[in-house]
Design a protein around this motif. Structure first.
Motif, short mmCIF file in Angstrom:
data_model
loop_
_atom_site.label_atom_id
_atom_site.label_comp_id
_atom_site.label_asym_id
_atom_site.label_seq_id
_atom_site.Cartn_x
_atom_site.Cartn_y
_atom_site.Cartn_z
N GLN A 10 0.84 -1.20 0.00
CA GLN A 10 0.00 0.00 0.00
C GLN A 10 0.88 1.26 0.00
O GLN A 10 0.61 2.20 -0.73
N GLU A 11 1.92 1.24 0.80
CA GLU A 11 2.82 2.38 0.86
C GLU A 11 3.55 2.58 -0.47
O GLU A 11 3.81 3.72 -0.87
N LYS A 12 3.87 1.49 -1.15
CA LYS A 12 4.52 1.59 -2.46
C LYS A 12 3.62 2.30 -3.45
O LYS A 12 4.07 3.15 -4.22
N LEU A 13 2.32 1.94 -3.46
CA LEU A 13 1.39 2.59 -4.37
C LEU A 13 1.24 4.06 -4.05
O LEU A 13 1.18 4.89 -4.97
N ILE A 14 1.20 4.41 -2.78
CA ILE A 14 1.12 5.81 -2.38
C ILE A 14 2.36 6.54 -2.87
O ILE A 14 2.27 7.63 -3.46
N THR A 15 3.52 5.95 -2.66
CA THR A 15 4.78 6.55 -3.10
C THR A 15 4.78 6.74 -4.62
O THR A 15 5.13 7.82 -5.12
N MET A 16 4.38 5.72 -5.35
CA MET A 16 4.36 5.80 -6.82
C MET A 16 3.39 6.87 -7.30
O MET A 16 3.74 7.68 -8.18
N ALA A 17 2.17 6.87 -6.77
CA ALA A 17 1.18 7.87 -7.19
C ALA A 17 1.67 9.27 -6.86
O ALA A 17 1.52 10.19 -7.69
N ASN A 18 2.26 9.45 -5.70
CA ASN A 18 2.76 10.77 -5.30
C ASN A 18 3.95 11.21 -6.14
O ASN A 18 4.11 12.40 -6.42
N GLN A 19 4.79 10.27 -6.57
CA GLN A 19 5.91 10.62 -7.45
C GLN A 19 5.39 11.13 -8.79
O GLN A 19 5.90 12.12 -9.33
N ILE A 20 4.37 10.47 -9.33
CA ILE A 20 3.78 10.92 -10.59
C ILE A 20 3.16 12.31 -10.38
O ILE A 20 3.34 13.21 -11.21
N ALA A 21 2.46 12.48 -9.26
CA ALA A 21 1.83 13.77 -8.98
C ALA A 21 2.88 14.88 -8.88
O ALA A 21 2.70 15.96 -9.46
N ARG A 22 3.97 14.63 -8.16
CA ARG A 22 5.02 15.65 -8.02
C ARG A 22 5.56 16.06 -9.39
O ARG A 22 5.80 17.23 -9.65
N PHE A 23 5.75 15.09 -10.28
CA PHE A 23 6.24 15.40 -11.62
C PHE A 23 5.22 16.26 -12.38
O PHE A 23 5.57 17.24 -13.03
N MET A 24 3.95 15.90 -12.28
CA MET A 24 2.90 16.59 -13.03
C MET A 24 2.56 17.96 -12.47
O MET A 24 2.02 18.81 -13.19
N GLU A 25 2.86 18.21 -11.20
CA GLU A 25 2.48 19.47 -10.56
C GLU A 25 3.13 20.70 -11.17
O GLU A 25 2.69 21.82 -10.92
N SER A 26 4.15 20.52 -12.00
CA SER A 26 4.78 21.66 -12.66
C SER A 26 3.96 22.15 -13.85
O SER A 26 4.22 23.21 -14.40
N LYS A 27 2.94 21.39 -14.23
CA LYS A 27 2.09 21.73 -15.37
C LYS A 27 0.84 22.46 -14.87
O LYS A 27 0.52 22.40 -13.69
N PRO A 28 0.10 23.12 -15.77
CA PRO A 28 -1.18 23.69 -15.37
C PRO A 28 -2.08 22.59 -14.77
O PRO A 28 -2.00 21.43 -15.19
N HIS A 29 -2.92 22.96 -13.81
CA HIS A 29 -3.65 21.96 -13.03
C HIS A 29 -4.45 20.98 -13.89
O HIS A 29 -4.37 19.77 -13.68
N ALA A 30 -5.20 21.47 -14.86
CA ALA A 30 -6.02 20.58 -15.69
C ALA A 30 -5.14 19.60 -16.46
O ALA A 30 -5.45 18.41 -16.56
N GLU A 31 -4.04 20.09 -17.00
CA GLU A 31 -3.12 19.23 -17.74
C GLU A 31 -2.46 18.21 -16.80
O GLU A 31 -2.29 17.05 -17.16
N ALA A 32 -2.10 18.66 -15.60
CA ALA A 32 -1.47 17.76 -14.63
C ALA A 32 -2.44 16.67 -14.21
O ALA A 32 -2.07 15.49 -14.12
N ARG A 33 -3.67 17.04 -13.96
CA ARG A 33 -4.71 16.09 -13.55
C ARG A 33 -4.92 15.03 -14.63
O ARG A 33 -4.95 13.83 -14.35
N GLU A 34 -5.06 15.47 -15.88
CA GLU A 34 -5.25 14.53 -16.98
C GLU A 34 -4.00 13.68 -17.21
O GLU A 34 -4.11 12.49 -17.50
#
Length: 79
Positions: A10-34
């Motif tokens: 479970q912690e691995k999935l949280i870490t993986m999802a959060n790593q993707i989120a951190r990478f995407m957060e540099s983009k505009p919110h709608a683009e990052a979300r998609e």
């Protein structure tokens, strides 16, 4: 032993999802979300997405806000 090797699944999935989120957060919110949802839909197997939704359904503790925002765009696997 790497940090990921010592984490519970479970912690691995949280870490993986959060790593993707951190990478995407540099983009505009709608683009990052998609982009985050698209990445998870394209590369995570149904079992991984099922576990992610179990965590989301339980409140999403530990997941970055972008992961929570992108959840409606992520394909929920059948049971």
């Amino acid at each position: 032993m790497s940090l990921e090797a010592r984490l519970a699944p479970q912690e691995k999935l949280i870490t993986m999802a959060n790593q993707i989120a951190r990478f995407m957060e540099s983009k505009p919110h709608a683009e990052a979300r998609e982009g985050l949802a698209s990445h998870i839909n394209d590369f995570w197997e149904p079992r991984m997405r099922r576990h992610l939704f179990e965590m989301l359904d339980a409140g999403g503790a530990g997941l970055r806000p972008l992961v929570l925002d992108a959840a409606p765009l992520i394909r929920r696997p059948g049971t």
